[in-house]
Design an enzyme around this catalytic site. Structure first.
Site, PDB file in Angstrom:
ATOM      1  N   CYS A  41       0.982  -1.229   0.033  1.00 17.20           N
ATOM      2  CA  CYS A  41      -0.077  -0.045  -0.052  1.00 17.20           C
ATOM      3  C   CYS A  41       0.960   1.339   0.131  1.00 17.20           C
ATOM      4  CB  CYS A  41      -1.138   0.013   1.219  1.00 17.20           C
ATOM      5  SG  CYS A  41      -1.808   1.740   1.339  1.00 17.20           S
ATOM      6  N   ASN A  74      -0.433  -3.363  -7.378  1.00 17.25           N
ATOM      7  CA  ASN A  74      -0.999  -2.382  -6.596  1.00 17.25           C
ATOM      8  C   ASN A  74      -0.865  -1.068  -7.415  1.00 17.25           C
ATOM      9  OD1 ASN A  74      -1.907  -0.884  -4.345  1.00 17.25           O
ATOM     10  ND2 ASN A  74      -1.153  -2.437  -2.783  1.00 17.25           N
ATOM     11  N   THR A  75      -1.318   0.238  -6.807  1.00 15.28           N
ATOM     12  CA  THR A  75      -1.240   1.288  -7.482  1.00 15.28           C
ATOM     13  C   THR A  75       0.203   1.822  -7.679  1.00 15.28           C
ATOM     14  OG1 THR A  75      -1.699   2.560  -5.369  1.00 15.28           O
ATOM     15  CG2 THR A  75      -3.581   2.059  -6.809  1.00 15.28           C
ATOM     16  N   GLY A  92     -10.966  -3.563 -10.454  1.00 15.99           N
ATOM     17  CA  GLY A  92     -10.767  -2.608  -9.312  1.00 15.99           C
ATOM     18  C   GLY A  92     -11.361  -1.447  -9.730  1.00 15.99           C
TER      19      GLY A  92
END
Lengths: 254, 306
Positions: B133, B195-196, B268
């Site tokens: 994250c 993830n981003t 997502g």
């Protein structure tokens, strides 16, 4: 409260004035279930520009129709305004938690609706549903930006106006106009930008007046999933799109 | 007419179809019940849980960018105990494999306590270790940016659970293949990526970042080519299954990931725009297989011609 996603046909797309437009959709399930203060989330483009939906509050419903009033301010509304009668748009609604119509009215208080700018849109829907003649205070930048004045009058409401430049009505903020019009027993319903709603909450707390405010916030999903539109309340963070957009002023922490 | 097989396996997990929903974009599933039959999903990955309730980052937390969006929610969540009491019952009722995403706030040991508690819940089908994250302030680097740190945490968690373990990887690295390798070596059953992407957007009038936290995570169709390339890279490096994600908007974009080597895909940001899109993708994958006379979706995995 159940939500619906549907391809809604545009039944009317009319210019009110300047950049202000009125649009009607055929959306029977939404119309049947909608409450003042709730909103629809509109996908204006099937492409990725803009990517996200845009939340717009309901201005009213009639039979199988839902109505919105909007200002052309950016990429999404510039696309929306080019959509013609007969075209279809993907909309979701009726989203969020609307105004509580029962509580304040039951106490026999004077109903005061306070709108800043586009805040008139949901308050028109509210005035229709309240059914008792209300006092409506509308604030706008200039007289050119005033909306819905005649419509409120048609409902039997008394309307008072403030403009920032004094081009019509009281010169100054609508919150000052509210201070001048407070009565001993009144209840407030407000919609507008955050600074205005903060002052209204302060006034409500100062005079111990029940008040409900409808918050505006950028939303990524509008359905409670992304946690991108939270607001601080006495009971912790709440989502404007789910637990709001209408909150009791006394519950919010500014 | 041929009915293609679309079930897949991720570790011990048997999925009816390869389409799941990505952590942080599907809440705890209840938010989507009006828009789709959630029972039809391949799996549900929950919003990341921390041991204690977490308030997350200040507002504004999201903004739109070109074909994408930024978010810095900061892992707002009710904490494990409230999740189990208030959110898990609905998830259990769906009958869909539930993958719980977990993260540590301060010390990596929190992963062990989270996993220990989840390990005894039968309906928890798998655990996803969110070591990537980008939105926890104060962290200098992510576990997922260091192969040794990744190896260590995965190995420790592996020791205490027999449940399927998925390690979620960050794209903000020099070599994602090395991190995936570390996760595999430490006993991870699968890797999920990406993830981003760490990103920033600026309001030029205010000369401030559009997101209060300053730096945020970019998601949406803008990042898809990056994600597809990374799935391909990892596919060529490890043997464990890959859950591919990053800007999947429709069937074609889901197929890109499968052809690049993903065994399953996660939807997502698209959930925010079209909440029922995952089911459209499941139907679309079947159609593609029929049209191309492919009897089992696994034949497509890594079938990239180069």
């Amino acid at each position: 409260m159940k939500n619906f996603q549907l391809k809604a046909k545009i039944l009317a797309q009319t210019k009110i004035k300047d950049n202000y437009w009125h649009c009607e959709f055929s959306a029977p399930q939404i119309a049947k279930n909608a409450l003042p203060g709730q909103f629809i989330n509109i996908r204006v483009s099937a492409n990725f520009d803009p990517l996200l939906r845009r939340p717009i509050s309901l201005h009213g419903v009639s039979a199988a129709k839902v109505k919105i009033v909007y200002e052309v301010v950016g990429k999404a509304t510039e696309i929306l305004v080019r959509k013609k009668k007969g075209e279809f748009l993907d909309i979701i609604g009726p989203l969020g938690n609307g105004f509580d119509l029962g509580m304040q009215k039951a106490e026999g208080r004077r109903q005061i609706l306070v709108a800043g700018g586009m805040g008139v849109a949901p308050l028109m829907f509210l005035a229709e549903k309240l059914k008792v003649p209300s006092l409506v205070l509308i604030g706008a930048k200039t007289k050119k930006d005033l909306l819905c004045v005649q419509e409120f009058k048609k409902l039997g409401c008394s309307v008072k106006i403030s403009t920032d430049d004094g081009s019509l009505g009281f010169k100054g903020r609508v919150t000052e106009l509210l201070r001048n019009n407070l009565t001993k027993s009144c209840a407030l319903y407000a919609c507008g930008l955050k600074p205005m709603l903060k002052v209204i909450s302060d006034i409500a707390n100062e005079y111990n007046i029940p008040a409900q405010v409808s918050l505006e916030e950028h939303m990524s999903c509008g359905i409670g999933a992304c946690l991108g539109c939270v607001v601080k309340t006495k009971e912790g963070l709440k989502r404007v799109c789910q637990e709001g957009p209408v909150f009791k002023a006394q519950d919010l922490i500014w | 007419m041929m009915k293609p097989k679309i079930s897949v396996e991720i570790g011990k997990l048997k999925l009816n179809n390869p389409v799941m929903v990505a952590s942080g974009t599907f809440g705890y599933a209840e938010e989507f019940k009006d828009f789709m039959d959630v029972k039809k999903l391949g799996a549900i990955v929950t919003k990341t849980l921390t041991l204690k309730p977490r308030k997350g980052n200040p507002m504004p937390r999201t903004c739109e960018t070109a074909a994408g969006m930024l978010n810095s929610i900061g892992l707002e969540n009710p904490g494990l105990a409230i999740f189990i009491r208030e959110k898990l019952p609905f998830l259990k009722k769906t009958g869909v494999p539930i993958i719980i995403s977990v993260a540590s706030e301060e010390k990596p040991e929190e992963f062990l306590e989270l996993v220990a508690q989840l390990n005894i819940i039968e309906e928890v089908a798998a655990i996803e270790l969110n070591i990537s994250c980008p939105n926890i302030q104060g962290k200098e680097s992510l576990i997922a940016q260091d192969p040794a740190a990744t190896y260590k945490i995965v190995q420790e968690v592996r020791k205490i659970t027999g449940k399927t373990l998925i390690t979620k990887l960050s794209p903000n690295v020099t070599s994602i293949g090395d991190i995936a390798q570390a996760a595999e070596d430490a006993g991870s059953d699968a890797v999920a990526l990406i993830n981003t992407l760490s990103a920033m957007s600026i309001d030029v009038d205010k000369r401030r970042p559009k997101i209060a936290a300053g730096i945020a995570g970019l998601s949406g169709p803008a990042i898809r080519p990056v994600a597809v390339k990374m799935v391909w890279e990892v596919f060529n490096k490890v043997k464990i299954p890959i859950i591919g994600m990053g800007g999947i908007m429709d069937t074609a974009s889901a197929l890109e990931f499968i052809i690049a080597g993903a065994s399953a895909v996660s939807v997502g940001t698209a959930n925010f725009i079209n909440p029922g899109v995952s089911l459209e993708i499941i139907a679309g994958l079947k159609e593609y297989l029929v049209k191309n006379k492919i009897s089992d979706i696994r034949e497509l995995m890594g079938a990239l011609k180069i």
